[in-house]
Scaffold this motif. Structure first.
Motif, PDB file in Angstrom:
ATOM      1  N   ILE A  61     -17.941  31.251  44.995  1.00 40.74           N
ATOM      2  CA  ILE A  61     -17.671  30.280  43.883  1.00 40.74           C
ATOM      3  C   ILE A  61     -16.696  31.161  42.944  1.00 40.74           C
ATOM      4  O   ILE A  61     -15.765  30.790  42.777  1.00 40.74           O
ATOM      5  N   ASN A  62     -17.300  32.532  42.755  1.00 43.40           N
ATOM      6  CA  ASN A  62     -16.700  33.376  41.740  1.00 43.40           C
ATOM      7  C   ASN A  62     -15.507  34.043  42.270  1.00 43.40           C
ATOM      8  O   ASN A  62     -14.541  34.568  41.563  1.00 43.40           O
ATOM      9  N   ALA A  63     -15.362  34.409  43.615  1.00 42.63           N
ATOM     10  CA  ALA A  63     -14.182  35.208  44.231  1.00 42.63           C
ATOM     11  C   ALA A  63     -12.875  34.420  43.564  1.00 42.63           C
ATOM     12  O   ALA A  63     -11.903  34.981  43.532  1.00 42.63           O
ATOM     13  N   TYR A  64     -13.010  33.109  43.970  1.00 44.64           N
ATOM     14  CA  TYR A  64     -11.710  32.298  43.532  1.00 44.64           C
ATOM     15  C   TYR A  64     -11.348  32.484  42.103  1.00 44.64           C
ATOM     16  O   TYR A  64     -10.122  32.644  41.947  1.00 44.64           O
ATOM     17  N   SER A  65     -12.446  32.021  41.251  1.00 36.72           N
ATOM     18  CA  SER A  65     -11.901  32.151  39.863  1.00 36.72           C
ATOM     19  C   SER A  65     -11.618  33.685  39.187  1.00 36.72           C
ATOM     20  O   SER A  65     -10.786  33.702  38.503  1.00 36.72           O
ATOM     21  N   LEU A  66     -12.383  34.550  39.820  1.00 38.32           N
ATOM     22  CA  LEU A  66     -12.052  36.124  39.425  1.00 38.32           C
ATOM     23  C   LEU A  66     -10.674  36.233  39.682  1.00 38.32           C
ATOM     24  O   LEU A  66      -9.907  36.918  38.989  1.00 38.32           O
ATOM     25  N   VAL A  67     -10.262  36.214  41.159  1.00 37.20           N
ATOM     26  CA  VAL A  67      -8.974  36.691  41.524  1.00 37.20           C
ATOM     27  C   VAL A  67      -7.949  35.815  40.669  1.00 37.20           C
ATOM     28  O   VAL A  67      -6.881  36.265  40.329  1.00 37.20           O
ATOM     29  N   GLN A  68      -8.182  34.372  40.642  1.00 38.04           N
ATOM     30  CA  GLN A  68      -7.179  33.727  40.046  1.00 38.04           C
ATOM     31  C   GLN A  68      -6.775  34.080  38.396  1.00 38.04           C
ATOM     32  O   GLN A  68      -5.783  34.124  38.075  1.00 38.04           O
ATOM     33  N   SER A  69      -7.889  34.136  37.958  1.00 36.73           N
ATOM     34  CA  SER A  69      -7.973  34.605  36.350  1.00 36.73           C
ATOM     35  C   SER A  69      -7.337  36.004  36.512  1.00 36.73           C
ATOM     36  O   SER A  69      -6.438  36.061  35.216  1.00 36.73           O
ATOM     37  N   GLY A  70      -7.581  36.827  37.179  1.00 33.94           N
ATOM     38  CA  GLY A  70      -7.283  38.193  36.970  1.00 33.94           C
ATOM     39  C   GLY A  70      -5.656  38.268  37.169  1.00 33.94           C
ATOM     40  O   GLY A  70      -5.074  39.268  36.747  1.00 33.94           O
ATOM     41  N   LEU A  71      -5.027  37.378  38.067  1.00 35.34           N
ATOM     42  CA  LEU A  71      -3.714  37.564  38.490  1.00 35.34           C
ATOM     43  C   LEU A  71      -2.771  36.565  37.570  1.00 35.34           C
ATOM     44  O   LEU A  71      -1.562  36.751  38.011  1.00 35.34           O
ATOM     45  N   LEU A  72      -3.166  35.951  36.633  1.00 38.84           N
ATOM     46  CA  LEU A  72      -2.657  34.913  35.961  1.00 38.84           C
ATOM     47  C   LEU A  72      -1.150  35.572  35.449  1.00 38.84           C
ATOM     48  O   LEU A  72       0.034  35.085  35.664  1.00 38.84           O
ATOM     49  N   LEU A  73      -1.502  36.461  34.466  1.00 35.52           N
ATOM     50  CA  LEU A  73      -0.318  37.119  33.858  1.00 35.52           C
ATOM     51  C   LEU A  73       0.565  37.802  34.712  1.00 35.52           C
ATOM     52  O   LEU A  73       1.805  37.745  34.664  1.00 35.52           O
ATOM     53  N   THR A  74       0.235  38.509  35.759  1.00 35.75           N
ATOM     54  CA  THR A  74       0.654  39.191  36.895  1.00 35.75           C
ATOM     55  C   THR A  74       1.504  37.807  37.708  1.00 35.75           C
ATOM     56  O   THR A  74       2.924  38.459  37.849  1.00 35.75           O
ATOM     57  N   ALA A  75       0.954  37.017  37.824  1.00 33.48           N
ATOM     58  CA  ALA A  75       1.807  36.047  38.772  1.00 33.48           C
ATOM     59  C   ALA A  75       2.921  35.207  37.998  1.00 33.48           C
ATOM     60  O   ALA A  75       4.141  35.169  38.277  1.00 33.48           O
ATOM     61  N   GLY A  76       2.689  35.200  36.509  1.00 30.97           N
ATOM     62  CA  GLY A  76       3.683  34.723  35.740  1.00 30.97           C
ATOM     63  C   GLY A  76       4.802  35.909  35.654  1.00 30.97           C
ATOM     64  O   GLY A  76       6.055  35.089  35.556  1.00 30.97           O
ATOM     65  N   SER A  77       4.576  36.796  35.413  1.00 33.53           N
ATOM     66  CA  SER A  77       5.408  37.946  35.154  1.00 33.53           C
ATOM     67  C   SER A  77       6.404  37.940  36.725  1.00 33.53           C
ATOM     68  O   SER A  77       7.762  38.203  36.535  1.00 33.53           O
ATOM     69  N   ALA A  78       5.699  37.937  37.745  1.00 37.00           N
ATOM     70  CA  ALA A  78       6.541  37.887  39.065  1.00 37.00           C
ATOM     71  C   ALA A  78       7.537  36.514  39.260  1.00 37.00           C
ATOM     72  O   ALA A  78       8.482  36.776  39.859  1.00 37.00           O
ATOM     73  N   ALA A  79       6.911  35.621  38.663  1.00 36.35           N
ATOM     74  CA  ALA A  79       7.782  34.372  38.879  1.00 36.35           C
ATOM     75  C   ALA A  79       9.070  34.431  37.960  1.00 36.35           C
ATOM     76  O   ALA A  79      10.167  34.174  38.374  1.00 36.35           O
ATOM     77  N   ALA A 211       1.042  45.322  35.358  1.00 37.54           N
ATOM     78  CA  ALA A 211       0.236  44.451  36.379  1.00 37.54           C
ATOM     79  C   ALA A 211      -1.108  44.798  36.728  1.00 37.54           C
ATOM     80  O   ALA A 211      -2.002  43.996  36.737  1.00 37.54           O
ATOM     81  N   LEU A 212      -1.179  46.175  37.135  1.00 33.86           N
ATOM     82  CA  LEU A 212      -2.351  46.690  37.546  1.00 33.86           C
ATOM     83  C   LEU A 212      -3.479  46.596  36.654  1.00 33.86           C
ATOM     84  O   LEU A 212      -4.687  46.064  36.843  1.00 33.86           O
ATOM     85  N   LEU A 213      -3.151  46.995  35.363  1.00 38.10           N
ATOM     86  CA  LEU A 213      -3.993  47.063  34.190  1.00 38.10           C
ATOM     87  C   LEU A 213      -4.541  45.709  33.892  1.00 38.10           C
ATOM     88  O   LEU A 213      -5.620  45.505  33.607  1.00 38.10           O
ATOM     89  N   SER A 214      -3.661  44.722  33.684  1.00 42.81           N
ATOM     90  CA  SER A 214      -3.900  43.447  33.282  1.00 42.81           C
ATOM     91  C   SER A 214      -4.881  42.628  34.391  1.00 42.81           C
ATOM     92  O   SER A 214      -5.824  41.737  33.924  1.00 42.81           O
TER      93      SER A 214
END
Length: 495
Positions: A61-79, A211-214
């Motif tokens: 359950i948590n692998a999905y939410s952990l990775v997703q929440s951790g990468l939101l800022l990085t994903a937005g910046s990449a977009a 990106a790494l720190l966030s």
């Protein structure tokens, strides 16, 4: 004209196929939100067929939410940096590939890895979908378009257990992931065909350290929040993870304030409109996320509903949100009232709904139904107004990172609400329960007589009532303070 610059029609009149594109975006968004809840109903099947231990289930359950929440800022910046269409395409591809791997997994390790891969795709989809909405619609249409986008989140929340329960009644557990494949394929074809490319025309250099720190900081923070209820807030796991989050996020803020091309411009927080909306969003998701999580437990543990029945009985909340947003009524009211008043009114209604559930849930479903409708009406009005305020406070070329901030705030507020309100419930329950136990099922298992079991259930209901009232106060204060601050900003701008 470069591929990154929007066509004049996109700016002045909106993209000619914007409503069709919105439909595609919403379809992709729905699959992401569904996978936040759909796995919960499959836990018994996974335990039996894969031999999954409790810790395995938690990581699935948590692998999905952990990775997703951790990468939101990085994903937005990449977009913003590389193109929103490219990142939307990449998100759909990764999400589809992860879903295929999850559906065909034959071990707990494979399923956990697949869920993490889906989280990467989910982060890209959550940020790019909202960013594309801001690009293809005119400012006058933003409120309605964001309302429909936000309603999909509520629809996914409600439909996850329903769809999961239906699929498990007819197919094996892997089917709950494989149903994502045709949706991802349709979304991919439509994205390539219809969605226009857009990105930050400045072409800022990538902020790799940021990106790494966030990512590390947000993942550590969410992990601490997730782990707290089960392991104890003073446990080494939680304190270590929280300490890492504080240190890394502080380093992230320092780094972002020092470099020429930051991933997250800290000057955004000097905008009072932006900070007021962020504060209100945290308090709203804190009260909403925590309270509704506890309500589903009440329905299953106290009222005896199975997960599918609990999903059906919470569906009126999502139905109300969808009806008001898809009909355009919520957008009309928000436009007529203005964002400050819409946020204030919506959160007052949501607070009233939580009070109704707290005070009337023990008397039958009618009080809960009233509360769910009030919460749904309030969310339909307040959520799009809040998202619109956040997104409109950020330059259009930074729409991706704006969407990342919006998603991160929602994840943080909801996780914090589950943790804090769960702690309030546990504390109240422990003080009232007549036996020594850490949870309602454990207490009922050691109870001797029926009267003792009844007192245990009453103790749990009392704890739930207290938690819901705490959540209602948070939502009410959030609405009033946010509305007042935004109103003051508007008066200062006029003056």
């Amino acid at each position: 004209m470069s591929a990154s610059a929007p066509a004049p029609a996109t700016v002045a009149q909106g993209h000619p196929q914007r409503w069709l594109i919105l439909g595609v975006i919403c379809l992709a968004q729905l699959t992401v939100v569904l996978d936040n809840t759909v796995l919960n109903v499959a836990i018994p099947s996974l335990t039996k067929e894969l031999g999954a231990a409790t810790s395995d289930i938690q990581w699935m359950i948590n692998a999905y939410s952990l990775v997703q929440s951790g990468l939101l800022l990085t994903a937005g910046s990449a977009a913003d940096r590389y193109g929103r269409k490219k990142m939307l395409t990449a998100g759909l591809t990764l999400f589809g590939a992860g879903s295929l791997a999850a559906g065909l997994a034959d071990s707990t390790g494979q399923l956990i890895a697949a869920r993490a891969g889906m989280g990467v795709g989910g982060a890209l989809l959550l940020t790019t979908t909202l960013a594309v909405v801001m690009q293809i619609f005119t400012p006058e249409e933003h409120a309605k378009a964001i309302g429909i986008w936000a309603a999909i989140n509520a629809l996914g929340f409600a439909c996850g257990p329903l769809i999961g329960g239906f699929m498990l009644d007819h197919f094996w557990w892997g089917a709950i992931f494989l149903i994502n494949l045709p949706v991802a394929a349709i979304g991919l074809i439509a994205t390539i065909t219809l969605v226009p490319e857009s990105k930050n025309p400045r072409g800022d250099r990538p902020d790799l350290l940021g990106a790494l720190l966030s990512t590390i900081g947000m993942a550590s923070l969410v992990f601490a929040i997730i782990s707290g209820p089960g392991h104890g807030w003073s446990s080494g796991r939680v304190l270590t993870s929280a300490g890492v989050a504080v240190v890394v996020l502080a380093a992230f803020a320092y780094w972002e304030s020092r470099i020429e091309y930051p991933m997250l411009d800290v000057h955004f927080f000097k905008n009072p409109r932006f900070t007021a909306a962020i504060a209100g969003a945290v308090l709203m998701t804190f009260g909403m996320g925590g309270s509704l999580f506890l309500l589903t437990q009440h329905m299953q543990f106290v009222l005896g509903y199975d997960p599918l029945e609990a999903g059906i009985h919470t569906a009126p909340l999502a139905v109300t949100i969808v009806a008001l947003n898809f009909s355009g009524l919520a957008a009309k009211w928000a436009t007529r009232l203005g964002n400050p008043a819409a946020i204030g009114l919506g959160m007052v209604l949501m607070s009233g709904g939580l009070v109704s559930i707290a005070m009337l849930a023990s008397g039958g479903y009618a009080g809960t139904l009233l509360g769910l409708v009030l919460i749904g009406a309030g969310a339909a009005i307040a959520n799009p107004a809040m998202a619109h305020t956040i997104m409109s406070s950020i330059p259009p070329e930074k729409a991706g990172i704006g969407a990342g901030i919006n998603g991160t705030v929602a994840e943080f507020g909801q996780g914090l609400g589950v943790a804090v309100l769960g702690a309030v419930l546990s504390s109240r329950f422990a003080a009232l329960v007549p036996v020594a136990a850490s949870s309602l099922p454990a207490a009922l298992a050691v109870a001797g007589s029926e009267s003792e079991k009844a007192r245990i259930v009453d103790a749990y209901s009392s704890g739930l009532e207290t938690s819901l009232l705490v959540g209602s106060v948070a939502v009410l204060l959030g609405g009033l303070v946010t509305a007042a601050l935004l109103r003051r900003v508007e008066r200062e701008e006029v003056a």
